[in-house]
Design an enzyme around this catalytic site. Sequence first.
Site, PDB file in Angstrom:
ATOM      1  N   GLY A  19     109.480 -93.496 -88.620  1.00  0.00           N
ATOM      2  CA  GLY A  19     110.463 -92.419 -88.655  1.00  0.00           C
ATOM      3  C   GLY A  19     111.605 -92.733 -89.588  1.00  0.00           C
ATOM      4  N   LEU A  20     112.020 -94.002 -89.611  1.00  0.00           N
ATOM      5  CA  LEU A  20     113.093 -94.414 -90.517  1.00  0.00           C
ATOM      6  C   LEU A  20     112.634 -94.292 -91.967  1.00  0.00           C
ATOM      7  CD1 LEU A  20     115.881 -95.646 -90.983  1.00  0.00           C
ATOM      8  CD2 LEU A  20     114.831 -97.912 -90.759  1.00  0.00           C
ATOM      9  N   ASP A  48      83.713 -73.203 -64.823  1.00  0.00           N
ATOM     10  CA  ASP A  48      84.326 -74.494 -64.499  1.00  0.00           C
ATOM     11  C   ASP A  48      83.603 -75.676 -65.131  1.00  0.00           C
ATOM     12  OD1 ASP A  48      86.341 -73.350 -63.127  1.00  0.00           O
ATOM     13  OD2 ASP A  48      85.716 -73.965 -61.132  1.00  0.00           O
ATOM     14  N   ASP A  52     114.586-108.609 -87.398  1.00  0.00           N
ATOM     15  CA  ASP A  52     113.959-107.357 -87.801  1.00  0.00           C
ATOM     16  C   ASP A  52     114.047-106.287 -86.719  1.00  0.00           C
ATOM     17  OD1 ASP A  52     113.281-108.370 -90.232  1.00  0.00           O
ATOM     18  OD2 ASP A  52     111.251-108.935 -89.663  1.00  0.00           O
TER      19      ASP A  52
END
Length: 509
Positions: free
Chosen positions: A409-410, A36, A274
């Site tokens: 991502g674009l 642990d 934008d």
Amino acid sequence: MKLSVWTYEGPPHVGALRVATAMKGLHYVLHAPQGDTYADLLFTMIERRNHRPPVTYTTFQARDLGADTAQLFKTACLAAYDRFRPQAMIVGASCTAELIQDDPGGMAETMGLPVPVIPLDLPSYQRKENFGADETLFQLVRALARPMDRSAHVTCNLIGPTALGFRHRDDITELTALLGDMGIGVNVCAPYGATPQDLTRLGAAHFNVLMYPETGEAACRWMERELGQPYTRTVPIGVGATRDFLGEVAALTGRSLALDESRLRLPWYSASVDSTYLTGKRVFLFGDGTHVASAARIARDEMGFEVAGLGCYNREQARMIRALARDYGVEALITEDYLEVEARIAELAPEMILGTQMERHIGKRLGIPCAVISAPVHVQDFPARYSPQMGIEGANVIFDTWVHPLVMGLEEHLLTMFREDFEFHDDAGASHHGGAATPRVVDPAPAPAEAPDTGGEVIWLDEAERELRKVPFFVRGKARRNTETYASERGLTRIGLDTLYDAKAHYAR
């Protein structure tokens, strides 16, 4: 029995570790087996701390189970005190040690240590990490805090920030500045940075600021009842919540509301040209209850997103999240199973995920951008720079954090979309080299493969799947769903280019 590969929360003794690690002058003696001790890595590696947590493990092994493990615990307690000389100690058992039914609290009481020793009774098999942190702070406050005269100037206690929390360090700085603008000082911040001696001064504050209900609500409720200190209910994450929080503070103290919005950029950016292409994007939210509730309000009311779904993993906040989901017209997902979360995200096909480190991985697999809004988090979410979630600067940070995955991502989608272009293919080199670019060699198109009979299930042919990938990622899920609906309504089991174009024309009317 189900093996968990990922987990949103550790056992409750990890929550106790978060409190102990956040404080100074406190030591935690944990009755636990050798394995642990992994918990140390959570703080030294992920949070990038320059010292190990103040915890002593008894680290009993299998051969010790046939002997007196109680004596092992007592020896560890005495050694920990002699070495560290803490102002106070907390003692408890890990989930494994709980099974051997030693009583750490009872044993510590008989040892006559010259400092307060607070026993922790954390049911490892019924509760989780956030409960462990909340209960540990509550037990410390109950044992150490006492009624006293209020401070001459208006002060408050900041309650709830712990080690391994999501941006807790920077939230403390931001909140201290916000309150300072109203002439309100901070008496004690607990547990982050506090000592046991500091906890004895909690009663001098005029009120408490509950920063994180997951880890501080039990202590605030006790102080409200026993010390006569009211506490704030609004968590100041987001522009609207920050204004509401300061309004609540003004009502509690009689002070005039003061908020310097000169640094605030989120509202202007959200309304700018934008950002208009972000409006109406469907987002799915998942994390701890407090951050999900705050993020839902920001997403809908301040960023112009549509909340497609939301949920949380900590069941203590389930009632609040279910009520919130009804207000947003969605179904709440309350689960500790990341596979259920992944299934819901795949079903809803949002344009963006706002979640934890788990959802970041899910987003990568599903091709959906993700911004992290809640613990559990990775080392990258403990930045060296100032990066709060609360207050004015927190709103600016949130805007950047959420918008960048969509923008990047674009950009990534555009690069992929033009990959077959003669000028931008993988071997072309930099576009500004012009004539030096290597021409793309076009392979003859392979013959279309015969699609298997799927017994009525709609399948996508390769040519249609390739064409679908040219659709921008933030509407690709909707295009896929619409096309499949169009095909099913017409009894089509295979989707080719013609079906894709026909569906597009049908829904464009």
